[in-house]
Motif scaffolding. Structure first.
Motif, PDB file in Angstrom:
ATOM      1  N   THR A 156       0.737  -1.180   0.068  1.00 47.02           N
ATOM      2  CA  THR A 156       0.027   0.060  -0.112  1.00 47.02           C
ATOM      3  C   THR A 156       0.740   1.276  -0.069  1.00 47.02           C
ATOM      4  N   ARG A 184      -2.683   2.307  -9.802  1.00 47.72           N
ATOM      5  CA  ARG A 184      -2.530   1.689  -8.340  1.00 47.72           C
ATOM      6  C   ARG A 184      -2.068   2.960  -7.485  1.00 47.72           C
ATOM      7  N   PRO A 197       2.161   4.109  -1.878  1.00 47.38           N
ATOM      8  CA  PRO A 197       2.203   4.574  -3.164  1.00 47.38           C
ATOM      9  C   PRO A 197       3.588   4.698  -4.142  1.00 47.38           C
ATOM     10  N   SER A 234      -4.782   5.623  -6.862  1.00 50.39           N
ATOM     11  CA  SER A 234      -5.597   5.308  -5.913  1.00 50.39           C
ATOM     12  C   SER A 234      -5.159   5.178  -4.235  1.00 50.39           C
ATOM     13  N   LEU A 235      -3.880   4.621  -4.313  1.00 53.50           N
ATOM     14  CA  LEU A 235      -3.344   4.941  -3.027  1.00 53.50           C
ATOM     15  C   LEU A 235      -3.189   6.005  -2.289  1.00 53.50           C
ATOM     16  N   SER A 236      -2.707   6.994  -3.322  1.00 51.21           N
ATOM     17  CA  SER A 236      -2.334   8.275  -2.766  1.00 51.21           C
ATOM     18  C   SER A 236      -3.405   9.402  -2.743  1.00 51.21           C
TER      19      SER A 236
END
Length: 330
Positions: free
Chosen positions: A199, A256, A201, A259-261
């Motif tokens: 997870t 990805r 980023p 999304s994570l950030s």
């Protein structure tokens, strides 16, 4: 900020001449500086020049503390991360934006950046060895699975920054053949960091570069020497439904990372602009990625404010120099 670190520096120097200095006092100060709050002093600032001017003194402060407390794995990791951040943000990045007439300054700055990356990498590897005795021997002897098996979730950040520093050295000196033959170790650290903390980023931004910019033979070498890492990679991409095609994997990591950030990190946009759009000579895509990077509000996440401002400076420079990257733009 500079006065704060100057005061600490002077205190330590005066302490160094006093035989009564206690290791517990050093450890307390070291723990403070290696804590998230200590790191946040840099990353939350909105004045890049202030940080650029302050960090050299701060880095030496970290090294003085580490010399008094050499077994402090957390302090070694923090020292390494700060050297890597300083090298990338305030040495390599400005060098990459110098005009052609300043090529000598650029060469000198990249040479300096490589040395700083190396110092940061070595502190990070030292921190991993302090936490897991025998790690370095396993890594250097080629027993990659044994080395990676020792690392735990708490080591993910050090493995990530260590791999990043290793790649940074190669980017600043692509003609160093001895270094290039060791880059499978950098990949190994980065994939292990992703396995331990997927997870993050930042790891996905780096993976974009790995998929599109590094020779596939390097990845194959790493896979052959570390069957466990190869198995993790294969399972990971199967689970997320991504094929072996490098471009598709790069786009997966791009989305990805966003999304994570929560779309607050300009890094993935800039990486796609330089690694994908330039390669494909897609000027419109290049501009679109960079405009997305510039649209991010630096104050949206105070903890990453400094890096957003720095990356946006890079994005603006790329846009202003777009003709240098595309054949059909004059």
């Amino acid at each position: 900020m500079r006065s704060k670190y100057a005061s600490l520096f002077l205190i330590l120097v005066s302490f160094a001449s006093c035989a009564s200095i206690k290791k517990s006092a050093i450890r307390s100060l070291a723990d403070m500086l290696s804590s998230p709050d200590g790191a946040g002093v840099f990353t939350s600032d909105d004045d890049p020049k202030l940080i650029a001017d302050s960090m050299p003194l701060a880095l030496k402060l970290y090294e003085i503390l580490l010399s008094y407390d050499p077994d402090n794995a957390g302090l070694a990791a923090s020292t390494g991360r700060n050297f890597v951040m300083y090298s990338g943000a305030f040495v390599q990045m400005p060098a990459d934006m110098l005009s052609d007439e300043h090529w000598r300054e650029g060469v000198a700055a990249r040479r300096r950046a490589k040395k700083l990356y190396r110092r940061g990498r070595d502190y990070l590897l030292q921190s991993l060895e302090l936490r897991h005795e025998g790690f370095l021997h396993a890594l250097e002897s080629g027993d990659y699975d044994e080395a990676m098996m020792r690392l735990e979730k708490e080591d993910a950040l050090s493995a990530y920054w260590g791999g990043l520093a290793w790649l940074g050295m190669a980017v600043t000196d692509p003609l160093d053949m001895e270094l290039s033959t060791s880059l499978d170790k950098a990949l190994l650290l980065l994939y292990r960091a992703m396995e331990l903390e997927e997870t993050n980023p930042g790891i996905h931004s780096v993976m974009i570069q790995i998929q599109l910019s590094l020779p596939s033979a390097l990845i194959l070498t790493m896979r052959e020497r570390s069957p466990n890492t190869a198995a993790y990679m294969d399972q990971y991409y199967r689970d997320v439904g991504v094929s072996e095609e490098a471009r598709k994997r790069a786009f997966y990591h791009y989305y990805r990372a966003l999304s994570l950030s929560k779309n607050q990190d300009p890094g993935p946009h800039i990486t796609m602009a330089t690694a994908v759009s330039v390669k494909e000579q897609d000027a419109e895509g290049f501009k679109d990625y960079l405009e997305k990077a510039l649209a991010i509000e630096p104050d949206a996440d105070p903890e990453t404010r400094l890096m957003v401002i720095l990356y946006q400076g890079r994005a603006q420079w790329l846009l202003e120099n777009i003709e240098s990257f595309f054949l059909d733009i004059h």
